[in-house]
Design a protein around this motif. Structure first.
Motif, PDB file in Angstrom:
ATOM      1  N   LEU A  52       4.992  24.021  79.388  1.00 40.75           N
ATOM      2  CA  LEU A  52       5.785  24.158  80.524  1.00 40.75           C
ATOM      3  C   LEU A  52       4.859  23.732  81.892  1.00 40.75           C
ATOM      4  CD1 LEU A  52       8.092  26.595  79.048  1.00 40.75           C
ATOM      5  CD2 LEU A  52       8.664  24.584  80.120  1.00 40.75           C
ATOM      6  N   ASP A  53       5.071  24.468  83.304  1.00 37.41           N
ATOM      7  CA  ASP A  53       4.768  24.642  84.399  1.00 37.41           C
ATOM      8  C   ASP A  53       5.864  25.234  85.457  1.00 37.41           C
ATOM      9  OD1 ASP A  53       2.603  24.415  85.760  1.00 37.41           O
ATOM     10  OD2 ASP A  53       1.794  22.893  85.985  1.00 37.41           O
TER      11      ASP A  53
ATOM     12  N   THR B  25       6.958  23.056  87.618  1.00 41.91           N
ATOM     13  CA  THR B  25       7.620  21.691  88.284  1.00 41.91           C
ATOM     14  C   THR B  25       7.405  20.752  86.426  1.00 41.91           C
ATOM     15  OG1 THR B  25       5.874  21.065  89.867  1.00 41.91           O
ATOM     16  CG2 THR B  25       7.823  22.344  90.850  1.00 41.91           C
ATOM     17  N   THR B  26       8.615  20.324  87.527  1.00 41.55           N
ATOM     18  CA  THR B  26       8.059  19.378  85.449  1.00 41.55           C
ATOM     19  C   THR B  26       7.296  18.138  86.783  1.00 41.55           C
ATOM     20  OG1 THR B  26      10.819  19.523  84.908  1.00 41.55           O
ATOM     21  CG2 THR B  26       9.711  17.768  84.781  1.00 41.55           C
ATOM     22  N   LYS B  27       6.917  17.642  85.705  1.00 45.71           N
ATOM     23  CA  LYS B  27       5.466  16.603  86.326  1.00 45.71           C
ATOM     24  C   LYS B  27       4.432  16.070  85.321  1.00 45.71           C
ATOM     25  CE  LYS B  27       2.063  19.971  88.651  1.00 45.71           C
ATOM     26  NZ  LYS B  27       3.153  20.502  88.495  1.00 45.71           N
TER      27      LYS B  27
ATOM     28  N   LEU C  88       3.455  15.132  79.476  1.00 43.82           N
ATOM     29  CA  LEU C  88       4.707  15.704  80.513  1.00 43.82           C
ATOM     30  C   LEU C  88       4.839  17.378  80.736  1.00 43.82           C
ATOM     31  CD1 LEU C  88       6.173  14.545  83.060  1.00 43.82           C
ATOM     32  CD2 LEU C  88       8.257  14.386  81.123  1.00 43.82           C
ATOM     33  N   ALA C  89       4.573  17.959  81.281  1.00 40.07           N
ATOM     34  CA  ALA C  89       4.563  19.348  81.864  1.00 40.07           C
ATOM     35  C   ALA C  89       5.766  19.130  82.444  1.00 40.07           C
ATOM     36  CB  ALA C  89       4.004  20.228  82.530  1.00 40.07           C
ATOM     37  N   TYR C  90       7.203  20.365  81.988  1.00 34.15           N
ATOM     38  CA  TYR C  90       8.393  20.832  82.305  1.00 34.15           C
ATOM     39  C   TYR C  90       8.124  21.850  83.480  1.00 34.15           C
ATOM     40  CZ  TYR C  90      10.791  16.917  79.563  1.00 34.15           C
ATOM     41  OH  TYR C  90      10.614  15.628  78.741  1.00 34.15           O
ATOM     42  N   SER C  91       9.345  22.233  83.537  1.00 29.56           N
ATOM     43  CA  SER C  91       9.746  23.923  84.363  1.00 29.56           C
ATOM     44  C   SER C  91      10.785  24.089  83.447  1.00 29.56           C
ATOM     45  CB  SER C  91      10.366  23.579  85.614  1.00 29.56           C
ATOM     46  OG  SER C  91      11.693  23.369  85.558  1.00 29.56           O
TER      47      SER C  91
ATOM     48  N   ASP D  84      13.844  22.963  84.367  1.00 31.83           N
ATOM     49  CA  ASP D  84      14.620  21.655  84.459  1.00 31.83           C
ATOM     50  C   ASP D  84      14.912  21.716  82.964  1.00 31.83           C
ATOM     51  OD1 ASP D  84      14.654  21.268  86.734  1.00 31.83           O
ATOM     52  OD2 ASP D  84      12.230  20.550  86.661  1.00 31.83           O
ATOM     53  N   LEU D  85      13.464  22.109  81.956  1.00 30.33           N
ATOM     54  CA  LEU D  85      13.744  22.023  80.607  1.00 30.33           C
ATOM     55  C   LEU D  85      15.074  22.024  79.431  1.00 30.33           C
ATOM     56  CD1 LEU D  85      12.760  20.783  78.309  1.00 30.33           C
ATOM     57  CD2 LEU D  85      12.152  23.024  77.759  1.00 30.33           C
TER      58      LEU D  85
ATOM     59  N   GLY E 124       9.044  28.327  87.715  1.00 26.23           N
ATOM     60  CA  GLY E 124       9.364  26.802  87.359  1.00 26.23           C
ATOM     61  C   GLY E 124      10.685  28.397  86.382  1.00 26.23           C
TER      62      GLY E 124
END
Length: 268
Positions: free
Chosen positions: A140-141, A143-145, A180-183, A186-187, A213
């Motif tokens: 997780l972060d 933003t998603t990126k 790939l990290a998600y917020s 978003d997840l 996030g």
């Protein structure tokens, strides 16, 4: 002493299998590895379960992990059956298993380190919790990126995993994965995962970014409390965590257990 004994036994096994053909020898070693898979039984506050401990570092969790955070256990003991706990930075699943076994809580356990995730899933299988706990091997972060995940090591149970930031030496680290990290917003919005009633956030450094996030989740009144690693951060990061939680309608509860965690509870 334990290291010397382990090396001696490994040498003895190699010697005993040296005269078999290649594939027979490999099959014997694989079967032996499976039979010797180390696990231990543990009882915490009257709740019994087992933990798979395939590496030296994972032994920490049944030996010291629960004693190091008594207020975390008290917090989990106050959860209600039917609540949903997000265990972010679940490691080998010790607290996720405790929550599911003791309180009947549904858990979403997020652990980006694939070595620890392997032990996490084995522990869910060992304790027959595959239907109660949803394991996700992702980071997780804010933003998603795309991201580079720098691992603390290749053993199960390691800590110190982190997402590489611009300008640091993450890509040169010995254990780095492109991922790939998600917020969190978003997840949950993109997958239909249940909204959390409670969140345990312990990710060795980027707690402020993960909270940024999760603005929509923090604003949702169905989220009742957040246990976040706090005291290990510098003051600027602590101030950032505190500000995000206050804006989300939370206040800090008394902690005082000697750990690095702080509990926030919803007041608005």
């Amino acid at each position: 002493m334990s290291n010397i004994m382990a090396r001696f036994l490994a040498w003895l096994i190699v010697l005993l299998t040296a005269f078999f053909g290649r594939w027979r020898r490999l099959t014997i070693l694989a079967r032996l590895y499976s039979l010797l898979a180390p696990q231990t039984s543990i009882t915490v506050n009257g709740t019994a379960f087992s933990l798979f401990t395939p590496d030296r570092r994972s032994v920490y969790w049944p030996r010291h992990g629960f004693a190091s955070e008594p207020k975390t256990l008290t917090w989990i003991d106050g959860l209600a059956a039917g609540d949903v706990l997000y265990d972010i930075g679940a490691n080998i699943g010790a607290y996720a298993i405790y929550a599911a076994k003791r309180k009947g809580v549904r858990v979403v356990a997020l652990e980006p380190n694939p070595f620890s995730f392997h032990a996490l899933v084995r522990n869910l299988e060992l304790n027959r919790l595959m239907e109660m706990v949803t394991p996700l091997c992702l980071a997780l972060d804010d933003t998603t990126k795309p991201a580079a995940l720098v691992l603390g090591g290749s053993e199960s149970g390691t800590v110190g995993n982190r997402l590489s930031r611009d300008g640091d030496a993450g890509n040169a680290a010995p254990h780095t994965l492109n991922t790939l990290a998600y917020s969190l917003d978003d997840l949950i919005a993109g997958t239909g995962l249940p909204l959390p009633s409670h969140v345990k956030l312990d990710v060795d450094g980027i707690e402020p970014e993960i909270l940024l996030g999760a603005a929509a989740i923090l604003a949702d009144r169905r989220l009742k409390s957040v246990m976040v690693e706090f005291d290990s951060h510098e003051k600027a990061a602590q101030d950032g965590i505190h500000a995000v939680m206050i804006d989300g309608g939370f206040e800090p509860a008394e902690n005082g257990d000697g750990s690095a965690n702080r509990l926030y509870v919803r007041t608005a």
